[in-house]
Motif scaffolding. Structure first.
Motif, PDB file in Angstrom:
ATOM      1  N   GLY A 150       3.196 115.580  92.982  1.00 52.75           N
ATOM      2  CA  GLY A 150       3.736 114.629  95.077  1.00 52.75           C
ATOM      3  C   GLY A 150       2.308 114.224  94.568  1.00 52.75           C
ATOM      4  O   GLY A 150       2.384 112.346  95.291  1.00 52.75           O
ATOM      5  N   GLU A 151       0.767 114.488  94.948  1.00 48.99           N
ATOM      6  CA  GLU A 151      -0.062 113.528  95.117  1.00 48.99           C
ATOM      7  C   GLU A 151      -0.777 112.815  94.748  1.00 48.99           C
ATOM      8  O   GLU A 151      -0.997 111.660  94.528  1.00 48.99           O
ATOM      9  N   GLN A 152       0.106 112.690  92.817  1.00 48.59           N
ATOM     10  CA  GLN A 152      -0.442 111.875  92.180  1.00 48.59           C
ATOM     11  C   GLN A 152      -0.357 110.431  92.461  1.00 48.59           C
ATOM     12  O   GLN A 152      -0.765 109.621  92.214  1.00 48.59           O
ATOM     13  N   SER A 153       1.337 110.142  93.231  1.00 50.39           N
ATOM     14  CA  SER A 153       1.638 109.095  93.479  1.00 50.39           C
ATOM     15  C   SER A 153       0.915 108.631  94.925  1.00 50.39           C
ATOM     16  O   SER A 153       1.199 107.610  94.768  1.00 50.39           O
ATOM     17  N   MET A 154       0.499 109.027  95.675  1.00 50.39           N
ATOM     18  CA  MET A 154      -0.612 108.490  96.821  1.00 50.39           C
ATOM     19  C   MET A 154      -1.305 108.164  96.288  1.00 50.39           C
ATOM     20  O   MET A 154      -2.316 108.432  95.591  1.00 50.39           O
ATOM     21  N   THR A 155      -1.951 107.092  97.558  1.00 55.22           N
ATOM     22  CA  THR A 155      -3.330 106.040  97.523  1.00 55.22           C
ATOM     23  C   THR A 155      -4.256 107.543  97.221  1.00 55.22           C
ATOM     24  O   THR A 155      -4.309 108.653  98.065  1.00 55.22           O
ATOM     25  N   PRO A 157      -8.505 107.933  96.549  1.00 56.90           N
ATOM     26  CA  PRO A 157      -9.991 107.306  95.993  1.00 56.90           C
ATOM     27  C   PRO A 157     -10.715 108.093  95.161  1.00 56.90           C
ATOM     28  O   PRO A 157     -11.843 107.016  94.389  1.00 56.90           O
ATOM     29  N   PHE A 158      -9.969 108.743  93.656  1.00 58.26           N
ATOM     30  CA  PHE A 158     -10.434 108.905  93.093  1.00 58.26           C
ATOM     31  C   PHE A 158      -9.368 107.848  92.148  1.00 58.26           C
ATOM     32  O   PHE A 158      -8.672 107.781  91.932  1.00 58.26           O
ATOM     33  N   LYS A 160      -7.613 106.821  88.596  1.00 54.49           N
ATOM     34  CA  LYS A 160      -7.372 107.295  87.513  1.00 54.49           C
ATOM     35  C   LYS A 160      -7.541 108.509  86.372  1.00 54.49           C
ATOM     36  O   LYS A 160      -6.613 109.274  86.192  1.00 54.49           O
ATOM     37  N   THR A 161      -8.388 108.325  85.644  1.00 55.62           N
ATOM     38  CA  THR A 161      -9.254 108.792  84.528  1.00 55.62           C
ATOM     39  C   THR A 161      -9.867 110.296  84.947  1.00 55.62           C
ATOM     40  O   THR A 161      -9.131 111.440  84.577  1.00 55.62           O
ATOM     41  N   PHE A 162      -9.908 110.298  86.497  1.00 59.24           N
ATOM     42  CA  PHE A 162     -10.367 111.451  87.287  1.00 59.24           C
ATOM     43  C   PHE A 162      -9.100 112.189  87.111  1.00 59.24           C
ATOM     44  O   PHE A 162      -9.177 113.517  86.650  1.00 59.24           O
ATOM     45  N   ILE A 163      -8.265 111.731  88.069  1.00 59.48           N
ATOM     46  CA  ILE A 163      -6.670 112.444  88.293  1.00 59.48           C
ATOM     47  C   ILE A 163      -6.151 113.323  86.845  1.00 59.48           C
ATOM     48  O   ILE A 163      -5.711 114.638  86.771  1.00 59.48           O
ATOM     49  N   GLU A 164      -6.059 111.755  85.809  1.00 55.38           N
ATOM     50  CA  GLU A 164      -6.656 112.463  84.491  1.00 55.38           C
ATOM     51  C   GLU A 164      -7.088 113.720  84.053  1.00 55.38           C
ATOM     52  O   GLU A 164      -5.977 115.236  83.364  1.00 55.38           O
ATOM     53  N   ILE A 165      -8.146 113.834  83.918  1.00 55.64           N
ATOM     54  CA  ILE A 165      -8.719 114.879  83.157  1.00 55.64           C
ATOM     55  C   ILE A 165      -8.742 116.837  84.688  1.00 55.64           C
ATOM     56  O   ILE A 165      -8.627 117.133  83.726  1.00 55.64           O
ATOM     57  N   GLU A 166      -8.458 116.369  85.857  1.00 56.28           N
ATOM     58  CA  GLU A 166      -7.955 117.065  86.589  1.00 56.28           C
ATOM     59  C   GLU A 166      -6.674 117.361  85.808  1.00 56.28           C
ATOM     60  O   GLU A 166      -6.655 119.007  86.241  1.00 56.28           O
ATOM     61  N   PHE A 167      -6.448 116.893  86.165  1.00 58.08           N
ATOM     62  CA  PHE A 167      -4.455 117.612  85.443  1.00 58.08           C
ATOM     63  C   PHE A 167      -4.999 118.222  84.253  1.00 58.08           C
ATOM     64  O   PHE A 167      -4.087 119.262  84.122  1.00 58.08           O
TER      65      PHE A 167
END
Length: 204
Positions: A150-155, A157-158, A160-167
């Motif tokens: 759900g938070e992936q679709s929110m704005t 500050p990080f 997309k690469t950082f979020i992908e790595i966390e996933f």
């Protein structure tokens, strides 16, 4: 390791590998090899971040501390040079907090206790059966994944690469621990998964 496998993220993969190795070796020192007196000295050396503090350590701890000290300083140097961010104090604090937590677990173990796992904690706190506790933990994991998606679709500050790595880090953790401790205790499920992912050919 939570990393993306794109070619230009090679540095990220190398650093993540180093960090994971250092965490694993440190964990083994506290869980398997060190006496309480040695662990106190090792923790003190990490908290002081001073190579002179390792003089009283056994050789295997000296090697671990020096590897930790040099690797973390090198990472901080690279980030300062490339991104102009001075982060060594944060690295040092994280490692000191980690070692302090390991030491507390070791003290509890040496006093005759057992380091409680999440399922055991829930059973002790609620009186639930093991089956109900396992189902509760499964629900927690599922709810956490839904929140992350759900938070992936929110704005954010990080990047997309950082979020992908966390996933990917979350996926890796679930893959390794889905059938028990696939990291510290070998089991066929985890081994078969890794072989199918990285070794065996995909049939045409």
């Amino acid at each position: 390791m939570g990393c993306t496998f794109r070619p230009h993220f090679g540095y990220c993969r190398r650093i993540s590998t180093k960090v994971n190795v250092l965490i694993t070796v440190s964990d083994d020192i506290y869980d398997v090899y060190g006496t309480l007196d040695e662990l106190e000295l090792f923790t003190n050396a990490v908290e002081r971040w001073d190579i002179n503090a390792m003089d009283g350590l056994p050789n295997y701890m000296k090697i671990c501390f020096l590897a930790l000290h040099n690797s973390v300083n090198e990472m901080a140097f690279d980030i300062l040079k490339e991104q102009e961010l001075h982060i060594i104090r944060y690295f040092k604090k994280r490692w000191a907090d980690l070692c302090r937590a390991y030491l507390l677990e070791a003290k509890w173990y040496y006093s005759g206790g057992d380091v409680p796992k999440s399922i055991q904690c829930y059973m002790n706190e609620t009186g639930a059966s093991e089956e109900d506790a396992r189902e509760f933990i499964r629900c927690l994991i599922s709810a956490t994944w839904k929140k992350m998606i759900g938070e992936q679709s929110m704005t954010s500050p990080f990047s997309k690469t950082f979020i992908e790595i966390e996933f990917n880090l979350g996926r890796m953790a679930q893959c390794i621990y889905q059938y028990g401790d696939g990291h510290g205790v070998r089991n066929h499920e985890t081994k078969d998964h890794l072989l199918s992912l990285f070794v065996q050919l995909i049939p045409p």
